[in-house]
Design an enzyme around this catalytic site. Structure first.
Site, short mmCIF file in Angstrom:
data_model
loop_
_atom_site.label_atom_id
_atom_site.label_comp_id
_atom_site.label_asym_id
_atom_site.label_seq_id
_atom_site.Cartn_x
_atom_site.Cartn_y
_atom_site.Cartn_z
N HIS A 1 0.78 -1.32 0.32
CA HIS A 1 0.36 -0.03 0.04
C HIS A 1 1.17 1.44 0.36
O HIS A 1 2.40 0.82 0.19
CB HIS A 1 -0.74 -0.31 0.92
CG HIS A 1 -2.37 -0.67 1.53
ND1 HIS A 1 -2.51 -1.89 1.23
CD2 HIS A 1 -4.08 -0.27 0.80
CE1 HIS A 1 -2.66 -2.74 1.60
NE2 HIS A 1 -4.37 -1.85 0.84
N LYS B 1 -0.73 4.98 4.44
CA LYS B 1 -1.45 4.17 5.29
C LYS B 1 -1.29 3.95 6.46
O LYS B 1 0.23 2.98 6.54
CB LYS B 1 -1.82 2.71 4.06
CG LYS B 1 -2.61 1.96 4.91
CD LYS B 1 -2.56 0.48 4.15
CE LYS B 1 -3.75 -0.32 4.48
NZ LYS B 1 -5.11 0.42 4.93
N1 LIG Z 1 -13.21 -0.93 2.61
C1 LIG Z 1 -12.47 -0.36 1.40
O1 LIG Z 1 -12.29 -0.76 0.22
C2 LIG Z 1 -11.91 0.75 1.65
C3 LIG Z 1 -11.08 1.06 3.48
N2 LIG Z 1 -10.45 1.83 3.12
C4 LIG Z 1 -10.34 2.57 4.43
O2 LIG Z 1 -10.48 3.81 4.57
C5 LIG Z 1 -9.78 4.01 5.79
C6 LIG Z 1 -9.77 6.00 5.23
O3 LIG Z 1 -8.59 5.73 4.04
P1 LIG Z 1 -7.95 7.16 3.41
O4 LIG Z 1 -9.16 7.72 2.84
O5 LIG Z 1 -7.28 6.28 2.62
O6 LIG Z 1 -7.84 8.12 4.49
P2 LIG Z 1 -7.28 9.61 4.50
O7 LIG Z 1 -6.35 10.04 5.83
O8 LIG Z 1 -7.61 10.50 3.34
O9 LIG Z 1 -8.79 9.80 4.90
C7 LIG Z 1 -9.75 10.05 6.50
C8 LIG Z 1 -10.16 11.43 6.76
O10 LIG Z 1 -11.68 11.10 7.81
C9 LIG Z 1 -10.99 12.14 8.36
N3 LIG Z 1 -11.49 12.88 9.93
C10 LIG Z 1 -10.59 11.41 10.92
N4 LIG Z 1 -11.29 11.70 12.63
C11 LIG Z 1 -12.60 12.12 11.63
C12 LIG Z 1 -13.96 12.79 12.30
N5 LIG Z 1 -13.59 12.38 13.99
N6 LIG Z 1 -14.82 12.94 12.41
C13 LIG Z 1 -14.56 13.12 10.67
N7 LIG Z 1 -13.77 12.47 10.11
C14 LIG Z 1 -13.11 12.30 10.57
C15 LIG Z 1 -9.45 12.95 8.67
O11 LIG Z 1 -9.21 13.84 8.50
C16 LIG Z 1 -9.54 12.31 6.85
O12 LIG Z 1 -9.71 12.76 6.18
C17 LIG Z 1 -8.80 3.42 6.20
O13 LIG Z 1 -8.81 2.85 7.16
C18 LIG Z 1 -8.28 2.59 4.67
O14 LIG Z 1 -7.40 1.40 4.91
C19 LIG Z 1 -8.86 2.09 2.28
C20 LIG Z 1 -9.54 2.84 1.13
C21 LIG Z 1 -10.78 1.13 0.69
O1 LIG Z 2 -5.69 2.16 3.44
C1 LIG Z 2 -6.31 1.81 1.77
O2 LIG Z 2 -5.97 2.34 1.15
C2 LIG Z 2 -6.83 0.77 1.38
N1 LIG Z 2 -7.32 0.05 2.63
C3 LIG Z 2 -7.97 -1.10 2.61
C4 LIG Z 2 -7.45 -2.29 3.48
O3 LIG Z 2 -6.81 -2.17 3.63
O4 LIG Z 2 -7.43 -3.72 3.34
C5 LIG Z 2 -8.08 -1.37 1.00
C6 LIG Z 2 -7.77 -1.52 -0.23
O5 LIG Z 2 -6.42 -2.41 0.26
C7 LIG Z 2 -6.51 0.05 0.77
#
Ligand SMILES: NC(=O)C1=CN([C@@H]2O[C@H](COP(=O)(O)OP(=O)(O)OC[C@H]3O[C@@H](n4cnc5c(N)ncnc54)[C@H](O)[C@@H]3O)[C@@H](O)[C@H]2O)C=CC1
Ligand SMILES: O=C(O)C1=N[C@H](C(=O)O)C[C@H](O)C1
Length: 266
Positions: free
Chosen positions: A154, A158
């Site tokens: 990743h 992350k």
């Molecule tokens: N399930 C899936 O398909 C996927 C899951 N993820 C997961 O999603 C999560 C976020 O990933 P990204 O967008 O890359 O991270 P990021 O750090 O770019 O975005 C997270 C956002 O949440 C905000 N945030 C933090 N505390 C908050 C609060 N109390 N209230 C409202 N907003 C708040 C942050 O300011 C930030 O803008 C991670 O845990 C990642 O692993 C990421 C991609 C795909």
């Molecule tokens: O943090 C990410 O970017 C992603 N998080 C998810 C994970 O932890 O599995 C899914 C995806 O791979 C991207």
């Protein structure tokens, strides 16, 4: 039209989700960010790059949940659990994509989702969820003769490791082989650490640059090896998947679901 609010609206995923929810024909009713975030007050659509939506980014969780049918949340486990609690109190649905939950936090999520329909999934892409299904079959057929190692790559921003997807892959394989993932996962090898045990599932993490997300499960036997890999080229299938989950979850019976439920893969 379903009213969808997005938490983590200015984040990497949040921005793409706003675009996907709009393209899925739903109304963006609210956009949440953490208190003190520099983009609070700005239009969520402008921040996401899809033009003004007339929805200002706010930190008022209660008001945003009040005004939506379903909240999509991609933040952190602690924030997601708080959101789940508020959605439960206000009888709203929720889709959670955050990763890095401990087993105790996942149990708490299941408890909090007893009163409302909730989707909690570490990966919203169709491809990864098909991999989960295939992995179960492959592990069951191969049995204990093949060593299992999982490697995930990743981007350098992350925060959690290993990825939620890699953990789920490990859990699927461990369950198919009759093992307890939390006992057999091996996250670290260094120095004279001894021969590999038959039961362990090696979990390796690579972080760098702008890699969106790559996962490979290796089944390694004598003289042959099977590799099941998924590579994400953009975040768009995660965001389209979360919009699909949001449309699906509204109207389901209360309980905790995952993306395999949404996709009918169970
Ligand atoms: N399930 C899936 O398909 C996927 C899951 N993820 C997961 O999603 C999560 C976020 O990933 P990204 O967008 O890359 O991270 P990021 O750090 O770019 O975005 C997270 C956002 O949440 C905000 N945030 C933090 N505390 C908050 C609060 N109390 N209230 C409202 N907003 C708040 C942050 O300011 C930030 O803008 C991670 O845990 C990642 O692993 C990421 C991609 C795909
Ligand atoms: O943090 C990410 O970017 C992603 N998080 C998810 C994970 O932890 O599995 C899914 C995806 O791979 C991207």
């Amino acid at each position: 039209m379903i009213k969808v609010a997005v938490c983590g609206a200015a984040g990497r995923m949040g921005q793409r989700i706003i675009v996907a929810v709009k393209e899925a024909g739903c109304q963006i009713s609210g956009a949440l960010e953490r208190p003190g975030h520099e983009q609070i007050g700005q239009d969520a659509g402008v921040i996401a790059g899809c033009g003004p939506l007339g929805v200002a980014i706010t930190d008022d969780l209660n008001a945003v949940v009040e005004g939506c049918d379903v909240l999509i949340d991609f933040t952190t486990p602690k924030v997601s659990l708080k959101n789940l609690e508020v959605c439960s109190l206000k009888k709203k649905s929720i889709v959670i994509g955050s990763t890095g939950f401990t087993p105790e936090e996942r149990a708490l999520a299941a408890e909090l989702a007893r009163e409302i329909p909730a989707v909690l999934a570490p990966n919203m892409s169709v491809g990864v969820n098909v991999c989960f299904k295939v992995l179960k079959d492959v592990a069951t057929i191969l049995g204990d003769d093949f060593d299992v190692e999982i490697v995930e790559l990743h981007h350098n921003k992350k925060k959690d490791s290993p990825s939620g997807t890699a953990v789920r892959m490990g859990e699927v394989v461990a369950e198919a082989l009759g093992r307890d993932y939390n006992k057999v996962a091996n996250y670290h090898r260094e120095g004279i650490c001894g021969e590999r045990t038959k039961e362990e599932i090696g979990m390796q993490t690579v972080r760098g640059g702008d890699i969106v997300g790559e996962h490979t499960v290796y089944f390694i036997g004598q003289g042959e090896r099977i590799e099941i890999s998924h590579r994400a080229m953009t975040r768009d299938m995660f965001s389209r998947g979360s919009a699909r989950a949001a449309k699906w979850v509204v109207g389901q019976k209360p309980g905790l679901y995952d993306m395999q439920d949404v996709l009918g893969l169970k």
